[in-house]
Design a protein around this motif. Structure first.
Motif, PDB file in Angstrom:
ATOM      1  N   VAL A  58       0.849  -1.186   0.000  1.00 41.57           N
ATOM      2  CA  VAL A  58       0.000   0.000   0.000  1.00 41.57           C
ATOM      3  C   VAL A  58       0.885   1.236   0.000  1.00 41.57           C
ATOM      4  CG1 VAL A  58      -1.773   1.283   1.250  1.00 41.57           C
ATOM      5  CG2 VAL A  58      -1.835  -1.216   1.227  1.00 41.57           C
ATOM      6  N   ALA A  59       0.723   2.055  -1.009  1.00 38.61           N
ATOM      7  CA  ALA A  59       1.482   3.294  -1.069  1.00 38.61           C
ATOM      8  C   ALA A  59       0.857   4.327  -0.141  1.00 38.61           C
ATOM      9  CB  ALA A  59       1.516   3.826  -2.505  1.00 38.61           C
TER      10      ALA A  59
ATOM     11  N   GLY B 142       1.047   7.860  -3.922  1.00 39.13           N
ATOM     12  CA  GLY B 142       0.489   6.551  -4.226  1.00 39.13           C
ATOM     13  C   GLY B 142      -0.864   6.635  -4.867  1.00 39.13           C
ATOM     14  N   ALA B 143      -1.190   7.751  -5.517  1.00 37.14           N
ATOM     15  CA  ALA B 143      -2.497   7.930  -6.129  1.00 37.14           C
ATOM     16  C   ALA B 143      -2.696   6.957  -7.272  1.00 37.14           C
ATOM     17  CB  ALA B 143      -2.665   9.364  -6.614  1.00 37.14           C
TER      18      ALA B 143
ATOM     19  N   ALA C 121     -10.695   7.243   1.540  1.00 36.60           N
ATOM     20  CA  ALA C 121      -9.579   7.439   0.617  1.00 36.60           C
ATOM     21  C   ALA C 121      -9.578   8.900   0.197  1.00 36.60           C
ATOM     22  CB  ALA C 121      -9.709   6.536  -0.604  1.00 36.60           C
ATOM     23  N   HIS C 122      -8.394   9.443  -0.106  1.00 40.82           N
ATOM     24  CA  HIS C 122      -8.287  10.819  -0.580  1.00 40.82           C
ATOM     25  C   HIS C 122      -8.665  10.885  -2.063  1.00 40.82           C
ATOM     26  CE1 HIS C 122      -6.450  12.701   2.928  1.00 40.82           C
ATOM     27  NE2 HIS C 122      -5.652  11.647   3.047  1.00 40.82           N
ATOM     28  N   THR C 123      -9.343  11.971  -2.441  1.00 40.79           N
ATOM     29  CA  THR C 123      -9.613  12.216  -3.856  1.00 40.79           C
ATOM     30  C   THR C 123      -8.624  13.248  -4.380  1.00 40.79           C
ATOM     31  OG1 THR C 123     -11.236  13.911  -3.277  1.00 40.79           O
ATOM     32  CG2 THR C 123     -12.065  11.681  -3.658  1.00 40.79           C
ATOM     33  N   THR C 124      -8.178  13.075  -5.608  1.00 44.91           N
ATOM     34  CA  THR C 124      -7.242  13.995  -6.240  1.00 44.91           C
ATOM     35  C   THR C 124      -7.377  13.840  -7.754  1.00 44.91           C
ATOM     36  OG1 THR C 124      -4.911  14.666  -6.343  1.00 44.91           O
ATOM     37  CG2 THR C 124      -5.376  12.306  -6.187  1.00 44.91           C
TER      38      THR C 124
ATOM     39  N   GLY D 253      -5.596  15.522 -15.164  1.00 47.00           N
ATOM     40  CA  GLY D 253      -6.980  15.847 -15.484  1.00 47.00           C
ATOM     41  C   GLY D 253      -7.958  14.714 -15.255  1.00 47.00           C
ATOM     42  N   ASN D 254      -7.497  13.582 -14.697  1.00 46.12           N
ATOM     43  CA  ASN D 254      -8.362  12.437 -14.436  1.00 46.12           C
ATOM     44  C   ASN D 254      -8.582  12.249 -12.937  1.00 46.12           C
ATOM     45  OD1 ASN D 254      -8.503  11.649 -17.231  1.00 46.12           O
ATOM     46  ND2 ASN D 254      -6.439  10.776 -16.996  1.00 46.12           N
ATOM     47  N   LEU D 255      -9.736  11.722 -12.577  1.00 45.83           N
ATOM     48  CA  LEU D 255     -10.008  11.425 -11.175  1.00 45.83           C
ATOM     49  C   LEU D 255      -9.053  10.354 -10.671  1.00 45.83           C
ATOM     50  CD1 LEU D 255     -13.925  11.294 -10.937  1.00 45.83           C
ATOM     51  CD2 LEU D 255     -12.392  12.962  -9.877  1.00 45.83           C
ATOM     52  N   ALA D 256      -8.609  10.533  -9.404  1.00 45.74           N
ATOM     53  CA  ALA D 256      -7.696   9.565  -8.804  1.00 45.74           C
ATOM     54  C   ALA D 256      -7.949   9.510  -7.299  1.00 45.74           C
ATOM     55  CB  ALA D 256      -6.246   9.944  -9.081  1.00 45.74           C
ATOM     56  N   LEU D 257      -7.539   8.388  -6.710  1.00 48.43           N
ATOM     57  CA  LEU D 257      -7.643   8.183  -5.262  1.00 48.43           C
ATOM     58  C   LEU D 257      -6.272   7.825  -4.716  1.00 48.43           C
ATOM     59  CD1 LEU D 257     -10.919   6.032  -4.928  1.00 48.43           C
ATOM     60  CD2 LEU D 257     -10.675   8.528  -4.775  1.00 48.43           C
ATOM     61  N   SER D 258      -6.061   8.221  -3.452  1.00 50.39           N
ATOM     62  CA  SER D 258      -4.827   7.845  -2.756  1.00 50.39           C
ATOM     63  C   SER D 258      -5.199   7.346  -1.361  1.00 50.39           C
ATOM     64  CB  SER D 258      -3.869   9.037  -2.665  1.00 50.39           C
ATOM     65  OG  SER D 258      -4.453  10.096  -1.932  1.00 50.39           O
TER      66      SER D 258
END
Length: 240
Positions: A108-109, A114-115, A212-215, A219-224
């Motif tokens: 796990v990053a 680690g997004a 989880a964090h959203t970021t 320009g694309n949705l990502a989670l970390s």
């Protein structure tokens, strides 16, 4: 005169009969002698054959069935062979065990580094701008998030919230849907309920939904991963 001639003939026939009977007796005696001789020699022949068979068996046992006795390696060579055998068997075993553990306990990053990109139903990246345009405030929709698990993205008036919720119930792992009428996440399996932020408000679920964090990435949705304290309960995250 006739009687005088017949007497010698009769006398001459007696010796011939005796001679033939003597021949028969000699032949019978010879046959009996041969038979007795063979009968007396047969045990010695059988014993001799048995002795020869035993000698051949002993010879084969000492020299092997097809040739000389096989080479028996010394102690050091046997130990080397054992090490090679154990190593060749242990390497694939450890590789399989490592793959098994990697599947169930993946690395796990931490932090934004680690997004991981979110995916739609087809696993394709989701553009952040397209998401904001197509969703209203307080909408909650599932995406493929960390480790491919389903996460809820919560929309706001100007974008999305800074956290996402794992939709897996902490009781037995059912996916919990969002109930707009109740404004809660309600588990269809055993009735567990969570508030709008995923905090457990009704059992039997023992814990709140994972965060989880959203970021964004390019320009694309990502989670970390969420590694700090849970803001809903002020406790350390149970999912780490």
């Amino acid at each position: 005169q006739t009687p005088q001639v017949s007497e010698p003939k009769a006398r001459l026939m007696v010796p011939s009969c005796q001679h033939s009977s003597m021949k028969s007796a000699r032949g019978f005696c010879l046959a009996a002698f041969v038979l007795v001789s063979l009968q007396s020699l047969s045990p010695s022949f059988v014993l001799g054959t048995q002795r020869q068979g035993q000698e051949i068996s002993l010879a084969r046992a000492s020299t092997g069935p097809t040739g000389p006795a096989p080479f028996v390696p010394d102690l050091q060579r046997r130990q080397l062979m054992n090490v090679v055998l154990v190593s060749t068997a242990a390497i694939p075993l450890f590789v399989a065990l490592g793959a098994y553990l990697w599947y169930f306990v993946p690395p796990v990053a931490t932090g934004l580094g680690g997004a991981q990109l979110c995916g739609d139903l087809d696993g394709m990246p989701i553009k952040y701008a397209s998401w904001v345009k197509s969703h209203k405030s307080n909408d909650r929709e599932l995406v493929q998030g960390l480790k491919g698990e389903p996460y809820y993205i919560i929309s706001t008036e100007d974008g999305i919230k800074d956290f996402a919720l794992l939709s897996v119930c902490t009781h037995l792992g059912c996916v919990v849907p969002w109930d707009k009428a109740k404004k809660k996440f309600c588990c269809p399996c055993h009735g567990s309920q969570y508030d709008e932020n995923g905090k457990v408000v009704r059992g039997p679920a023992p814990l709140s939904l994972a965060l989880a964090h959203t970021t964004t990435l390019n320009g694309n949705l990502a989670l970390s991963p969420w590694t700090e304290k849970d803001f809903r309960t002020e406790t350390d995250p149970w999912w780490n």
